[in-house]
Scaffold this motif. Structure first.
Motif, PDB file in Angstrom:
ATOM      1  N   UNK A  74       0.818  -1.211   0.000  1.00 47.51           N
ATOM      2  CA  UNK A  74       0.000   0.000   0.000  1.00 47.51           C
ATOM      3  C   UNK A  74       0.857   1.270   0.000  1.00 47.51           C
ATOM      4  N   UNK A  75       2.059   1.141   0.560  1.00 46.20           N
ATOM      5  CA  UNK A  75       2.931   2.320   0.651  1.00 46.20           C
ATOM      6  C   UNK A  75       3.557   2.679  -0.694  1.00 46.20           C
ATOM      7  N   UNK A  76       3.472   1.788  -1.668  1.00 45.29           N
ATOM      8  CA  UNK A  76       4.150   2.047  -2.947  1.00 45.29           C
ATOM      9  C   UNK A  76       3.402   3.140  -3.700  1.00 45.29           C
ATOM     10  N   UNK A  77       4.196   3.982  -4.371  1.00 48.46           N
ATOM     11  CA  UNK A  77       3.651   5.142  -5.047  1.00 48.46           C
ATOM     12  C   UNK A  77       3.404   4.792  -6.524  1.00 48.46           C
ATOM     13  N   UNK A  78       2.129   4.755  -6.895  1.00 55.09           N
ATOM     14  CA  UNK A  78       1.775   4.424  -8.281  1.00 55.09           C
ATOM     15  C   UNK A  78       1.575   5.737  -9.017  1.00 55.09           C
ATOM     16  N   UNK A  79       2.382   5.967 -10.054  1.00 53.72           N
ATOM     17  CA  UNK A  79       2.326   7.289 -10.683  1.00 53.72           C
ATOM     18  C   UNK A  79       2.961   7.229 -12.062  1.00 53.72           C
ATOM     19  N   UNK A 131       7.511  10.818 -12.886  1.00 50.39           N
ATOM     20  CA  UNK A 131       7.308  11.562 -11.636  1.00 50.39           C
ATOM     21  C   UNK A 131       8.326  11.131 -10.600  1.00 50.39           C
ATOM     22  N   UNK A 132       8.833  12.105  -9.887  1.00 55.63           N
ATOM     23  CA  UNK A 132       9.768  11.867  -8.790  1.00 55.63           C
ATOM     24  C   UNK A 132       9.092  10.932  -7.775  1.00 55.63           C
ATOM     25  N   UNK A 133       9.795   9.912  -7.356  1.00 55.68           N
ATOM     26  CA  UNK A 133       9.281   9.056  -6.286  1.00 55.68           C
ATOM     27  C   UNK A 133       8.294   7.990  -6.734  1.00 55.68           C
ATOM     28  N   UNK A 134       8.019   7.907  -8.037  1.00 52.51           N
ATOM     29  CA  UNK A 134       7.096   6.861  -8.505  1.00 52.51           C
ATOM     30  C   UNK A 134       7.747   5.487  -8.297  1.00 52.51           C
ATOM     31  N   UNK A 135       6.985   4.554  -7.744  1.00 47.48           N
ATOM     32  CA  UNK A 135       7.510   3.189  -7.574  1.00 47.48           C
ATOM     33  C   UNK A 135       7.073   2.278  -8.710  1.00 47.48           C
ATOM     34  N   UNK A 136       5.843   2.472  -9.162  1.00 48.08           N
ATOM     35  CA  UNK A 136       5.404   1.700 -10.316  1.00 48.08           C
ATOM     36  C   UNK A 136       4.491   2.543 -11.188  1.00 48.08           C
ATOM     37  N   UNK A 137       4.519   2.223 -12.455  1.00 50.09           N
ATOM     38  CA  UNK A 137       3.742   2.978 -13.428  1.00 50.09           C
ATOM     39  C   UNK A 137       2.488   2.225 -13.841  1.00 50.09           C
ATOM     40  N   UNK A 138       1.942   2.610 -14.987  1.00 52.52           N
ATOM     41  CA  UNK A 138       0.692   2.011 -15.463  1.00 52.52           C
ATOM     42  C   UNK A 138       0.922   0.670 -16.166  1.00 52.52           C
ATOM     43  N   UNK A 139      -0.175   0.052 -16.534  1.00 50.88           N
ATOM     44  CA  UNK A 139      -0.117  -1.153 -17.375  1.00 50.88           C
ATOM     45  C   UNK A 139      -0.002  -0.735 -18.831  1.00 50.88           C
ATOM     46  N   UNK A 140       0.408  -1.663 -19.650  1.00 54.56           N
ATOM     47  CA  UNK A 140       0.731  -1.306 -21.031  1.00 54.56           C
ATOM     48  C   UNK A 140      -0.492  -0.809 -21.816  1.00 54.56           C
ATOM     49  N   UNK A 141      -1.691  -1.342 -21.534  1.00 58.81           N
ATOM     50  CA  UNK A 141      -2.844  -0.959 -22.365  1.00 58.81           C
ATOM     51  C   UNK A 141      -4.143  -1.052 -21.564  1.00 58.81           C
ATOM     52  N   UNK A 142      -5.182  -0.371 -22.032  1.00 57.87           N
ATOM     53  CA  UNK A 142      -6.495  -0.500 -21.380  1.00 57.87           C
ATOM     54  C   UNK A 142      -6.973  -1.963 -21.394  1.00 57.87           C
ATOM     55  N   UNK A 143      -6.646  -2.696 -22.461  1.00 57.55           N
ATOM     56  CA  UNK A 143      -7.063  -4.110 -22.541  1.00 57.55           C
ATOM     57  C   UNK A 143      -6.409  -4.915 -21.430  1.00 57.55           C
ATOM     58  N   UNK A 144      -5.137  -4.643 -21.198  1.00 58.27           N
ATOM     59  CA  UNK A 144      -4.430  -5.363 -20.158  1.00 58.27           C
ATOM     60  C   UNK A 144      -5.049  -5.035 -18.798  1.00 58.27           C
ATOM     61  N   UNK A 145      -5.351  -3.751 -18.561  1.00 60.97           N
ATOM     62  CA  UNK A 145      -5.979  -3.379 -17.295  1.00 60.97           C
ATOM     63  C   UNK A 145      -7.326  -4.104 -17.139  1.00 60.97           C
TER      64      UNK A 145
END
Ligand code: NAD
Length: 522
Positions: free
Chosen positions: A327-332, A336-350
């Motif tokens: 929960x503490x991981x920064x999704x962004x 962005x500074x401090x981002x731990x993980x980014x988005x998924x590759x595509x809307x289909x994947x999400x």
């Protein structure tokens, strides 16, 4: 159309934010050392996964362009094969230096097109660069053997290139995986046609530019684009002698089967479900941090992502703490500074991953941490799912059976280490596995009995460095893992052994009659 991703660039000029690309252009083909606009009639739009803004359009390279790549690679082969190893090594030294110089630029292309954080994208480049650096040592890696097999007769062997070879790459490591092929295929004397993922070819295009600058002659590296049509062309084209594939089981099993039936060498690394077994005697803090990092880093879009947690005995009580760390991981956005993980590759994947989380709920698992519906404020239109932890998972559930390839950790409870070994060995995938324990004897037994190709002892992502080889097992690799990527096995894959036996004995030349018996040389 003005080219974007494929123009010659300065190392310090690259995107540093997810702002809309002002005039998205078209990705080009790279043929005979030239960036060439495609005459494609079919184009694949490539969107920034954090915003879904258009970044570039990727061509489905035309038949003429695909054939041009083959002609170029075929024409380049004899001179490239004949070039001395020391001359090739000089080019590799320059290539390595240029990759280092353009490291940030390569990483920025990855963050923009693939979505991973900039720091993680730098790691993507570095792990590929290390393969190229190791390839610089080819002068000691390619030596053959020689033996005087009987008096006056010697046998020696040489490793020779195959000719024109091809590589087909996945979306999740846009620099590292092209660099599993480019250095080794070329330093061993082959010429290469590379098809990057149509979802993020930018890093491969920069690598092509750097390869040209490093002195690779025309035609040694060609890049074409597209999806299944380009893949079928590569499989069917008789000039192409070998295929390196990394990607999903669906595509990879097809390519392996059809490519092998055409008489080609195929190396194919496929999907995964990587488990970690947690024993009560482990260093708890180290284990929990390692697990959260390896499950959610790169939004779980790594073939070695740690996606199934097997809690042994009382460690099942630690799960709320796993969820807390997640929960503490920064999704962004990845810039962005401090981002731990980014988005998924595509809307289909999400959408696919959300439906797997829903299925787990319906099948009776407990969603300890639910990342569905999460959106960073600045990027409402990206393909987001926050870290998700699912407890009380059973092996029959869809969330356990399928490779999720997202920031979702499924957790199962067992009583003993033997139960953990049996559970993990019953899984059809066998890419990576980890055990967390302080006991040498438990770790020793685990590493012997476990049926996975890459085992970590207190190491969550045990991907071997390039002096070893990437050794998946079971369904995670096609063809029983005979042709693994990089390391000694990678050199073997890209070369063919020629054995020469010579006799220089004057008295044979004066014999009156031919000897028809099987020579035994004894
Ligand atoms: P993918 O199979 O969708 O695509 C990989 C390549 O195959 C792409 O170049 C694509 O154009 C092509 N392709 C896709 N569908 C095809 C089809 N039907 N016919 C012919 N070609 C096709 O894989 P991906 O989504 O880009 O990558 C993620 C997958 O790759 C995951 O399963 C992951 O585990 C796997 N992967 C494995 C390793 C490994 O070393 N084992 C490394 C990275 C990724």
């Amino acid at each position: 159309a003005s080219p974007t991703t494929a123009t010659v660039g300065a190392p310090d000029v690259y995107p540093t934010s997810h702002e809309q690309v002002s005039s998205p252009g078209n990705t080009q083909n790279f043929l005979d050392n030239q960036f060439v606009n495609s005459k494609a009639t079919s184009w694949i739009d490539l969107f920034d996964p954090a915003t879904n803004n258009l970044v570039t359009r990727v061509p489905q390279s035309t038949d003429i362009e695909l054939n041009a790549a083959v002609v170029s690679a075929q024409k380049a082969f004899p001179a490239w094969k004949a070039m001395s190893l020391l001359a090739k090594q000089q080019i590799m030294f320059k290539f390595v230096a240029l990759i280092r110089q353009h490291w940030d630029r390569l990483a920025a292309s990855i963050t923009l097109e693939q979505g991973k954080t900039f720091a993680d994208a730098k790691g993507d480049v570095l792990r590929g660069l290390q393969v190229a650096e190791t390839a610089c040592g080819i002068t000691t890696q390619l030596t053959g053997e020689v033996l005087e097999v009987t008096k006056d007769m010697e046998t020696r062997n040489y490793r020779e290139p195959l000719g024109v070879v091809a590589a087909i790459c996945p979306f999740n490591f846009p620099a590292m995986i092209p660099l599993w092929s480019i250095p080794i295929a070329t330093i061993t004397g082959n010429t290469l046609i590379l098809k990057p993922s149509e979802r993020d070819p930018g890093a491969a295009m920069i690598l092509a530019e750097l390869a040209r600058e490093a002195g690779y002659p025309d035609g040694v590296i060609n890049i074409v684009h597209g999806s299944a049509k380009t893949v079928d062309f590569i499989i069917d084209e008789p000039v192409i002698k070998a295929i390196s594939f990394v990607g999903s089981n669906k595509a990879g099993e097809y390519i392996f089967t059809r490519g092998s039936a055409k008489g080609k060498r195929v190396q194919a690394n496929l999907g995964a479900k990587n488990h970690a077994a947690v024993l009560p005697d482990c260093n708890k803090n180290q284990a929990l941090n390692s697990i959260a990092g390896a499950a959610f880093g790169a939004a779980g879009q790594r073939c070695m992502a740690l996606s199934a947690l097997v809690m042994v005995g009382e460690t099942k009580d630690w799960l709320p703490e796993v969820a807390e760390r997640a929960k503490k991981l920064n999704v962004n956005g990845g810039f962005e500074e401090g981002a731990d993980l980014g988005p998924l590759i595509s809307p289909q994947s999400r959408g696919r991953i959300e439906s797997i989380i829903t299925s787990a709920e319906e099948e009776g698992a407990t969603i300890l941490l639910d990342g569905r519906g999460y959106k960073p404020e600045k990027y409402p239109n990206g393909n987001w799912i926050g870290p998700t932890v699912i407890a009380n998972v059973k092996p029959h559930m869809r969330c356990y059976k399928e490779e999720i390839f997202g920031p979702v950790l499924v957790c199962l409870n067992v009583e003993t280490m033997d139960d953990a070994i049996n559970l993990i060995n019953a899984n059809e995938y066998g890419n990576g596995v980890a055990i967390f324990t302080r006991s040498g004897s438990s770790a020793g037994r685990f590493q012997k009995e476990i049926e996975a190709g890459q085992v970590g002892v207190n190491v969550p992502i045990p991907v071997p460095l390039p002096m070893f080889s990437f050794t998946g097992n079971k369904k995670s690799v096609a063809g029983g893992g005979a042709n693994t990527f990089y390391g000694k096995s990678g050199i073997n894959f890209y070369t063919q052994t020629k054995t020469v036996t010579s006799l220089w004995k004057a008295e044979d030349a004066v014999a009156a009659k031919a000897n028809v018996e099987m020579p035994t040389h004894s």
